[in-house]
Design an enzyme around this catalytic site. Structure first.
Site, PDB file in Angstrom:
ATOM      1  N   ASN A 187      41.409  35.224  38.686  1.00  0.00           N
ATOM      2  CA  ASN A 187      41.284  34.258  37.585  1.00  0.00           C
ATOM      3  C   ASN A 187      40.093  33.318  37.749  1.00  0.00           C
ATOM      4  OD1 ASN A 187      42.159  32.571  39.615  1.00  0.00           O
ATOM      5  ND2 ASN A 187      44.038  31.925  38.589  1.00  0.00           N
ATOM      6  N   LYS A 188      39.257  33.552  38.740  1.00  0.00           N
ATOM      7  CA  LYS A 188      38.127  32.666  38.996  1.00  0.00           C
ATOM      8  C   LYS A 188      36.931  32.995  38.091  1.00  0.00           C
ATOM      9  CE  LYS A 188      39.977  30.247  42.370  1.00  0.00           C
ATOM     10  NZ  LYS A 188      41.372  30.708  42.364  1.00  0.00           N
TER      11      LYS A 188
END
Length: 388
Positions: A187-188
């Site tokens: 999710n970065k």
């Protein structure tokens, strides 16, 4: 309109395309998938982005923190100042070195990073380091805290898991402290699924991280495979770990790195749109932390609900309408283990923020219409709660 799984608009979505597929296939076809030339290339290019001498690729963000902490020599008897408004790995990796985390409060609910004042209050004769978390990709107070660390002769470690491409003046996040740790979780802003990076300008710290990452061995398999000018053996000079990054993750990282600037700019545009709509439609009920958004990487968009609202009830109502939200973060010192281990810790500002913070969806492929839908759903969910 965006959508994934059970949600009309998920919290995040991967920005992968044919480029990532081709990069992974190239590695598979090369027949070398463990740490090798792609990892080396990724390290070099990431170091160039941050503006540091060294970047060392590792298995994940927690490994990056652990190795950074060990490289600077944290151990029993040392105190390390940490925020509680963070993911638990920031603190748990301190415990794995034998050092003692000392929790410090955030500056305010409007600026939820450690502040010079809260750090100064926590410094003792046993303080060896301060861990500065660039919360949500914002670098506010980072330069000032580095100055405090230099003045007191202590180390500044950056937890830059939120801060790929963020700036603090002329400095990049990851190049402000003595050493820094990044995460490349899925999710970065720069996502490889798992993976992390340690960055530093210090030759000795980089040497120690490289040794610790691979069992304290003086050479990696790829180096032995490609060298015909030296014996195939190696020495082990300290006890280390298997924290290596694979070629597959590095290949994904190289593609994601090329996209990072454009995608961060898109995140900034979306955040700007969010903030304008929230001011127009929810003034006095929902507040956005931080004043300036220009230098942030905008990993997430956190919002602060008015004290009379029940954040969890509002989130449930939004989920019922297909909008996924999250919380960043439940304060670490309030988790069961830490309450038992550190029963006297009270952080009133962090606790207030932790009760009221709600994280809204944010990812580069969102449209302005998606943002509009999220804000309208938030508004309706708050109105429904207030009527109940």
């Amino acid at each position: 309109m965006a959508g994934s799984g059970a949600y009309r608009i998920p919290l995040f979505d991967l920005d992968y395309s044919e480029e990532e597929k081709e990069a992974v296939l190239e590695v598979i076809n090369s027949r070398w998938v463990s740490a090798g030339p792609k990892v080396r290339e990724f390290e070099e290019k990431f170091a160039g982005l941050i503006g540091v001498k060294h970047a060392v690729a590792v298995a994940n963000g927690s490994a990056a923190l652990h190795l950074a902490y060990l490289a600077v020599g944290l151990g029993p008897g040392d105190e390390v100042i940490v925020p509680s408004n963070t993911f638990v790995a920031t603190v748990s990796m301190v415990l794995h070195t034998g050092a003692t985390p000392v929790f410090a409060d955030i500056e305010s609910v409007k600026r939820p990073n450690l502040s010079p004042e809260t750090v100064e209050k926590a410094i003792t004769e046993r303080t060896k380091a301060v861990v500065f978390v660039h919360y949500a990709g914002f670098t506010d107070n980072a330069i000032e805290i580095r100055e405090i660390c230099d003045r007191h002769g202590i180390l500044m470690i950056e937890d830059a898991a939120h801060a790929h491409g963020a700036r603090a003046g002329e400095k990049m996040a990851g190049g402000i402290g003595h050493i820094a740790a990044f995460s490349f979780y899925s999710n970065k802003n720069l996502a490889t699924g798992e993976g992390g990076m340690v960055t530093t300008d210090d030759d000795e710290l980089a040497r120690r991280v490289r040794l610790l990452r691979s069992h304290g061995m003086t050479s990696l398999s790829w180096e032995r495979y490609t060298s015909i000018s030296r014996p195939a053996g190696y020495d082990v000079v300290l006890p280390g770990f298997n924290y290596r990054m694979t070629e597959l993750h590095a290949a994904l990282g190289l593609v994601q790195l090329r996209k990072l600037g454009v995608k961060n700019e898109r995140r900034r545009e979306l955040v700007s749109h969010y903030r304008r709509l929230l001011r127009e439609r929810l003034q006095g009920v929902v507040e956005c932390p931080f004043d300036s958004i220009e230098q942030s990487s905008h990993y997430i968009i956190p919002v602060l609900l008015a004290p009379h609202l029940d954040r969890d009830e509002v989130a449930l109502k939004m989920a019922g309408e297909g909008i996924q939200t999250s919380v960043h973060y439940h304060p670490v010192h309030l988790f069961s283990y830490f309450r038992k281990s550190f029963p006297d810790v009270e952080l009133p500002v962090t606790e207030d923020f932790g009760r009221r913070e709600l994280t809204l969806p944010l990812y580069p492929s969102m449209s302005f219409d998606d943002v509009e839908l999220v804000v309208e759903t938030l508004k309706r969910s708050i109105e429904d709660f207030e009527k109940s």
